[in-house]
Design an enzyme around this catalytic site. Structure first.
Site, PDB file in Angstrom:
ATOM      1  N   GLU A 243     -62.209  74.316 -11.126  1.00  0.00           N
ATOM      2  CA  GLU A 243     -62.576  74.853 -12.437  1.00  0.00           C
ATOM      3  C   GLU A 243     -62.891  73.657 -13.310  1.00  0.00           C
ATOM      4  O   GLU A 243     -62.002  72.887 -13.676  1.00  0.00           O
ATOM      5  CB  GLU A 243     -61.432  75.692 -13.008  1.00  0.00           C
ATOM      6  N   CYS A 277     -61.843  74.549 -22.016  1.00  0.00           N
ATOM      7  CA  CYS A 277     -63.066  74.556 -21.208  1.00  0.00           C
ATOM      8  C   CYS A 277     -63.937  75.763 -21.513  1.00  0.00           C
ATOM      9  O   CYS A 277     -65.150  75.726 -21.299  1.00  0.00           O
ATOM     10  CB  CYS A 277     -62.713  74.516 -19.724  1.00  0.00           C
TER      11      CYS A 277
END
Length: 505
Positions: A243, A277
Site C-alpha cells: 500500500e 495516504c
C-alpha cells in the site's frame, strides 16, 4: 521459505525516538540485526503450528480480549501515539477506534472468508467429481509499517494475518516504534501464545531482514521504498502486498453542496496534518464556483488551531512526524509560488521547537507544479479551476498514482458515473476516506499506488496458500480418456466434447 536458525545476538545500536510536537527525545529502541530477526522468525515458525491448530474461535478470543484491553487502556494508547507522532488527541483517538473495529471485524469474519469453498464446474472430464478450494496459512508474515499511523496502518495489518493462523513479525517505523511495543504488551495480556507475534525494532536494515525472513510481506509506505521491497522479495519469490503513495484528487462540480465540500476539503486534506495516504491532496473545482469554494475553504482553515495536543479539543492540526517531511512540504509550496501560485493562507513553517507547518491553501496551481504531481504528505490543499467535469476527470487521471479519489455533486447518479471513470482503487461521492472503515470492501491502489489490497476477503486470503482438492466417491475402473487409445473411444470422446461445447451458449 526454509527455516534459518540463528543464535541470539544483542543489539549493538540504539535509535532515539522523538516527540515531534515538543522537539524532545522520549526514548530509545534497539536496532535488531539480521541474526536477531532470523531468531524471531525461527521462534515464530515454531509457535505458528500450535497457534494455527487452536482454531478460529480460540484465536478470536485473543482478539476480543485485546479489544477489551485496548478499551481499558485507551488513554495510555492515545498518549503513546501522540507522543511519538505529534498528532492531535482526536487523530490518535481515531486510530484506537479503527483498531477496535478491526479486532471485532476479523474475529467475526475470518472463518467465513477462509471456509472451504466448493467450486461449481462443468467439463466432461470431471463429471461426478467434487472440487473444493481450501486456505492454509503461509506460515510467517512480515509486516513493515509506516510512521503516520503506527497502530492502524502497522499493527492492524497483522490482525487478519494472525486470524488466518500465521505468526507475525512486525517491523514498525523507527520513527514511531513505541506504539508497536505497547501492542506487544496488549497481546501478551490478552493471552497471545509466546512468539506468535513479535516486534522487530530497528532501521531499514532491520526491515530488509524481515523481508528476507518472511513467507509473505505486507508493506505500507512510499512508492519508492515499496519498489525496493518488491525487488528484494523477488529474490526469494516471496509474495508481497504494497500500500503505497497517493495523490488523491477531489472533484467539485458546480452543483455540489459547497459548504459540505469546503468542510470536507479542510478536514480530509488536513487530517493528521495531511499525513494520510488517502487524504485529499489536490482539488479540481468547476470555474463557475471556484471562487466561492475557495472563500469557504480559506474561512474554514483560518479557524483551525495548530499546536501540541495534550488532551481532547485542544488543536485540530498537529505536527509533522517525520523530520524530512517538513522540507518536502516547504519545497512544494515554494515551487508552486515560484511558478505563479498564490498562497491564500499559511505557507510557512511554524515557530517553536516542534515540527509544524501552517495549514496552507494554494490557488492558481497547474500540473507543472510539484504540489500537483508529487505526494506532498503535509498540510497543504492546492485548488485548481477547471472548465467542466471532463477536464476534471482528465486532470484527476493525469497522475502516476491511483489510490483514492472523491466526486462532489448533488446529482448522485452523475457522481457515480464520474467515479467509474476515475483511475483509483476507491472513489467516494460526497465523502472521502471513510471507505477505510468499510472493512468488508477491499482497499488498494491502482498504478503506482500499490499491489494487492487490505480489507475484504482478499485482506485475509492473501495471507494464505490455496489448495484445490478434487475427489470422486464413485468411479469406474477405467475412465474413457485413459489408456489404451482406440478409434472407437477417441470418436466417442470427441462426440462428448462436441455435444458439450458446439452450441451458441
Amino acid at each position: 521459505m526454509a527455516d534459518v536458525t540463528a543464535d541470539s545476538a544483542p543489539a549493538t545500536r540504539t535509535i532515539d525516538v522523538e516527540d515531534p510536537a515538543r522537539g524532545r527525545t522520549i526514548g530509545q529502541i534497539p536496532v535488531l540485526d539480521e541474526r536477531a530477526v532470523q531468531e524471531l522468525a525461527t521462534r515464530g515458525r515454531m509457535a505458528q503450528v500450535g497457534w494455527n491448530a487452536m482454531g478460529f474461535d480460540a484465536r478470536a478470543d485473543v482478539l476480543h480480549r485485546s479489544r477489551r484491553w485496548l478499551m481499558a487502556n485507551t488513554d495510555r494508547m492515545i498518549k503513546t501515539i501522540c507522543d511519538e507522532t505529534g498528532k492531535t488527541y482526536e487523530d490518535a483517538s481515531l486510530e484506537v477506534s479503527i483498531a477496535a473495529q478491526s479486532f471485532r471485524f476479523w474475529a467475526k469474519e475470518s472463518e467465513r472468508y477462509l471456509a472451504d469453498e466448493p467450486i461449481s464446474h462443468f467439463t466432461p472430464f470431471t463429471v461426478g467429481k467434487k472440487v473444493v478450494v481450501r486456505y492454509e496459512p503461509v506460515g510467517l508474515v512480515g509486516v513493515v509499517g509506516p510512521w503516520n499511523y503506527p497502530l492502524v496502518n502497522a499493527f492492524c495489518d497483522c490482525v487478519p494475518a494472525l486470524m488466518a493462523g500465521n505468526a507475525v513479525v512486525l517491523k514498525p517505523s523507527e520513527v514511531t516504534p513505541m506504539t508497536a511495543l505497547l501492542v506487544q504488551e496488549m497481546l501478551d495480556a490478552a493471552g497471545m501464545p509466546a512468539d506468535v507475534f513479535s516486534v522487530a525494532t530497528g532501521d531499514g536494515g532491520t526491515g530488509g531482514a524481515v523481508v528476507d525472513a518472511a513467507d509473505y510481506v505486507m508493506f505500507t509506505g512510499s512508492t519508492a521504498t515499496g519498489r525496493k521491497v518488491m525487488e528484494r522479495a523477488a529474490k526469494t519469490l516471496t509474495p508481497v502486498s504494497l500500500e503505497l503513495g497517493g495523490k488523491d484528487p477531489m472533484i467539485v462540480l458546480a452543483d455540489a453542496d459547497l459548504d459540505r465540500a469546503a468542510n470536507a476539503a479542510a478536514y480530509y486534506g488536513l487530517l493528521n496534518s495531511g499525513q494520510v495516504c488517502i487524504s485529499i491532496e489536490r482539488v479540481y473545482v468547476e470555474r463557475a464556483v471556484h471562487d466561492e469554494f475557495v472563500a469557504k475553504l480559506v474561512a474554514n482553515v483560518r479557524e483551525l488551531r495548530q499546536g501540541v495536543s495534550d488532551g481532547p479539543g485542544v488543536a485540530e492540526v498537529g505536527a509533522l512526524t517525520f523530520a524530512p517531511q517538513i522540507d518536502i512540504v516547504e519545497a512544494h509550496v515554494k515551487d508552486a509560488v515560484e511558478q505563479g501560485a498564490k498562497v491564500e493562507i499559511g505557507g510557512r513553517r511554524g515557530a517553536g521547537p516542534g515540527r509544524f507547518f501552517e495549514p496552507t491553501v494554494l490557488t492558481g496551481v497547474t500540473h507543472q507544479m510539484r504540489c500537483m504531481r508529487e505526494e506532498t504528505f503535509g498540510p497543504t490543499i492546492p485548488v485548481m479551476a477547471v472548465e467542466d467535469a471532463e477536464e476534471a476527470i482528465r486532470m484527476a487521471n493525469d497522475s502516476e498514482y491511483g489510490l483514492q479519489a472523491s466526486v462532489w455533486t448533488k446529482d448522485i447518479a452523475r457522481g457515480e458515473a464520474i467515479a467509474r471513470r476515475v483511475e483509483a482503487g476507491a472513489v467516494l461521492v460526497n465523502d472521502a476516506l471513510l471507505n477505510y472503515a468499510v472493512m468488508g470492501a477491499p482497499m488498494g491502489g491502482w498504478k503506482s499506488s500499490g499491489v494487492g489490497s487490505r480489507h475484504g476477503a482478499n485482506g485475509i486470503r492473501k495471507y494464505c496458500k490455496t489448495q484445490t482438492v478434487v475427489s470422486q466417491r464413485f468411479a469406474l475402473k477405467k475412465d474413457l480418456n485413459m489408456f489404451p487409445y482406440t478409434p472407437l473411444k477417441s470418436k466417442l470422446l470427441g462426440r462428448v466434447v462436441k455435444a458439450a461445447y458446439d452450441r451458441k451458449r
